[in-house]
Structure formats: C-alpha cells, structure tokens
Design a protein around this motif. Structure first.
Motif, PDB file in Angstrom:
ATOM      1  N   SER A  52     -24.501  26.432   0.220  1.00 24.70           N
ATOM      2  CA  SER A  52     -23.755  25.747  -1.129  1.00 24.70           C
ATOM      3  C   SER A  52     -23.367  26.198  -1.345  1.00 24.70           C
ATOM      4  CB  SER A  52     -24.939  24.940  -1.679  1.00 24.70           C
ATOM      5  OG  SER A  52     -25.468  25.830  -2.445  1.00 24.70           O
ATOM      6  N   PRO A  53     -22.086  26.035  -2.451  1.00 23.16           N
ATOM      7  CA  PRO A  53     -21.294  26.370  -3.892  1.00 23.16           C
ATOM      8  C   PRO A  53     -21.997  27.145  -4.849  1.00 23.16           C
ATOM      9  CG  PRO A  53     -20.107  24.184  -2.746  1.00 23.16           C
ATOM     10  CD  PRO A  53     -21.684  24.464  -2.104  1.00 23.16           C
ATOM     11  N   GLU A  54     -22.873  26.574  -5.430  1.00 19.36           N
ATOM     12  CA  GLU A  54     -23.464  27.167  -6.315  1.00 19.36           C
ATOM     13  C   GLU A  54     -25.104  28.721  -5.980  1.00 19.36           C
ATOM     14  OE1 GLU A  54     -22.884  23.332  -6.547  1.00 19.36           O
ATOM     15  OE2 GLU A  54     -24.239  23.809  -4.903  1.00 19.36           O
ATOM     16  N   GLN A  55     -24.946  28.355  -4.181  1.00 13.91           N
ATOM     17  CA  GLN A  55     -26.007  29.722  -4.054  1.00 13.91           C
ATOM     18  C   GLN A  55     -24.977  30.644  -3.667  1.00 13.91           C
ATOM     19  OE1 GLN A  55     -25.189  29.345  -0.425  1.00 13.91           O
ATOM     20  NE2 GLN A  55     -25.639  32.220   0.011  1.00 13.91           N
ATOM     21  N   LEU A  56     -23.486  30.213  -2.826  1.00 19.21           N
ATOM     22  CA  LEU A  56     -22.399  31.409  -2.737  1.00 19.21           C
ATOM     23  C   LEU A  56     -21.350  31.854  -3.957  1.00 19.21           C
ATOM     24  CD1 LEU A  56     -20.132  32.645  -1.368  1.00 19.21           C
ATOM     25  CD2 LEU A  56     -18.685  30.440  -1.872  1.00 19.21           C
ATOM     26  N   LYS A  57     -21.788  31.083  -5.138  1.00 19.71           N
ATOM     27  CA  LYS A  57     -21.345  31.475  -6.750  1.00 19.71           C
ATOM     28  C   LYS A  57     -22.585  32.858  -7.157  1.00 19.71           C
ATOM     29  CE  LYS A  57     -19.829  28.490  -9.582  1.00 19.71           C
ATOM     30  NZ  LYS A  57     -19.456  27.862 -10.619  1.00 19.71           N
ATOM     31  N   GLU A  58     -23.409  32.711  -6.605  1.00 21.34           N
ATOM     32  CA  GLU A  58     -24.803  33.747  -7.368  1.00 21.34           C
ATOM     33  C   GLU A  58     -24.949  34.944  -6.476  1.00 21.34           C
ATOM     34  OE1 GLU A  58     -26.711  33.798  -9.956  1.00 21.34           O
ATOM     35  OE2 GLU A  58     -25.856  31.363 -10.370  1.00 21.34           O
ATOM     36  N   GLU A  59     -24.453  34.511  -4.952  1.00 19.64           N
ATOM     37  CA  GLU A  59     -24.405  35.593  -4.544  1.00 19.64           C
ATOM     38  C   GLU A  59     -22.999  36.893  -4.665  1.00 19.64           C
ATOM     39  OE1 GLU A  59     -26.275  36.313  -1.815  1.00 19.64           O
ATOM     40  OE2 GLU A  59     -27.080  34.969  -1.078  1.00 19.64           O
ATOM     41  N   LEU A  60     -22.124  36.105  -5.166  1.00 15.71           N
ATOM     42  CA  LEU A  60     -20.817  36.545  -5.962  1.00 15.71           C
ATOM     43  C   LEU A  60     -20.831  37.261  -6.466  1.00 15.71           C
ATOM     44  CD1 LEU A  60     -18.245  33.773  -5.134  1.00 15.71           C
ATOM     45  CD2 LEU A  60     -18.198  36.241  -3.691  1.00 15.71           C
TER      46      LEU A  60
END
Length: 204
Positions: free
Chosen positions: A186-194
């Motif tokens: 998800s975009p939210e998970q991607l933001k955290e991973e970045l």
C-alpha cells in the motif's frame, strides 16, 4: 546511498485488473473460473514478454472455441481493465521527482501493444527518466537479464538502486542481483519502508 528508484507500474502506480471488465460479463464465480482457466495470468504474461495480442488471442480461441467472444474481449476491451492511478503512490512518486535527488525508472511487465493506452491516460508516465518494458525487450521479470537491461542501459549500480514491486517473486529476483527492494502492499506501507532507506516523503 540510494540514488535510483525503480517502480513497477501495475498494482503499484496503476490499478489494472481484468475483474473490472469481466465482472460486467460474468457472475462472480463464473468470472473467477474463466480467468483461472482460460485467460489466465500465465497466458497474459506471455504477451507481456512480447507475444503478439493477435497470436495469443487465436491460440486461446483454438483451444476454447466456446469462449471465443469473451476471449476476444480481453484485448478488444482491454481499456476497461484499467482503473485509475493509485493516488497515494503517485503522490510519493511526485515528491521524489520534485526533490531532484533520485533517478526514477520503471521496470514493467507490460505488452508493447497495450502500453500506449496507459500512456494516454496517465500523465505521470512522462515523469520517468526511462522505462524498460517487457513487451519491447522481449524479456520480463523475474528473469535476471531483464533487470540487468535496466542497470546496463542507465549505468545504475545495483547497490545504489531501490526496486518497488507488488509481486514477491519479482522482489526476490531483484534482491538476488543485489538490488535493494520493497514488496509493495500500500502507499502507506511504502512510505514507512522508504524511511528505512532514509528516503522521506512528506505527509500531506
């Protein structure tokens, strides 16, 4: 230090799903059976790898003549499988582009014959510094040679690149080449991973 970010397109930036078309044609159970046994993901992936849409269609029509009309809809009405952009990921992409800190590429399993439809619809596809498309290269993920094409063409060092894909198979293949990778959910998970890679994206 990450200086290059590589995006998959389908299910990361673009919402594409055959269900959008075939739910207009079949009841749910019939649709799932048709897409699991006739117009299958494996069959579609061969077009991503360069097989022509015409050849692929005639192949299936020969095997399943009773489904001819619905087989022909797969590419005849392909645009109806395109949903919208995945807005949260496109916003992340926009901010990465605006930062000017990263080279941004797409590495996509996509038919060269259908990609122009997406290009007309999604302006953000012009933001990339380069797109490596399976249908053009006649190669595709998860084959190592496909990733290597991008690395070689744009002089990207594997350990300085970050790859984002929703398909775990493709993520693992990139990791085996030494490319940092994120399995997108998800975009939210991607933001955290970045953030783990010290790549910050503003909250809007």
């Amino acid at each position: 230090m990450i200086n290059t970010i590589v995006f998959d397109l389908g299910a990361v930036l673009i919402d594409w799903n055959p269900h959008y078309l075939y739910s207009k044609i079949f009841q749910e159970e019939e649709m799932r059976h048709f897409l699991a046994t006739v117009c299958t993901p494996d069959w579609n992936e061969e077009q991503d790898g360069g097989r022509s849409l015409a050849e692929a269609t005639e192949l299936l029509v020969g095997q399943y003549p009773e489904h001819e009309e619905n087989i022909r809809h797969f590419y005849g009405r392909w645009s109806e499988m395109l949903g919208g952009e995945i807005a949260g990921t496109v916003e992340i992409f926009r901010q990465l582009k605006a930062s000017g800190r990263y080279k941004l590429y797409a590495l996509t399993n996509w038919s060269a014959e259908t990609f122009p439809i997406a290009q007309e619809r999604f302006e953000f596809l012009t933001w990339f510094d380069g797109i490596v498309m399976s249908g053009v290269e006649k190669d595709r993920k998860p084959f190592p040679s496909f990733y290597q094409t991008l690395l070689n063409r744009y002089s990207v060092k594997a350990d300085e690149a970050l790859f984002i894909d929703d398909n775990l198979r493709n993520v693992k293949a990139a990791q085996q080449l030494g490319i940092h990778s994120i399995h997108f959910h998800s975009p939210e998970q991607l933001k955290e991973e970045l953030i783990r890679y010290e790549i910050s994206v503003e909250n809007r």
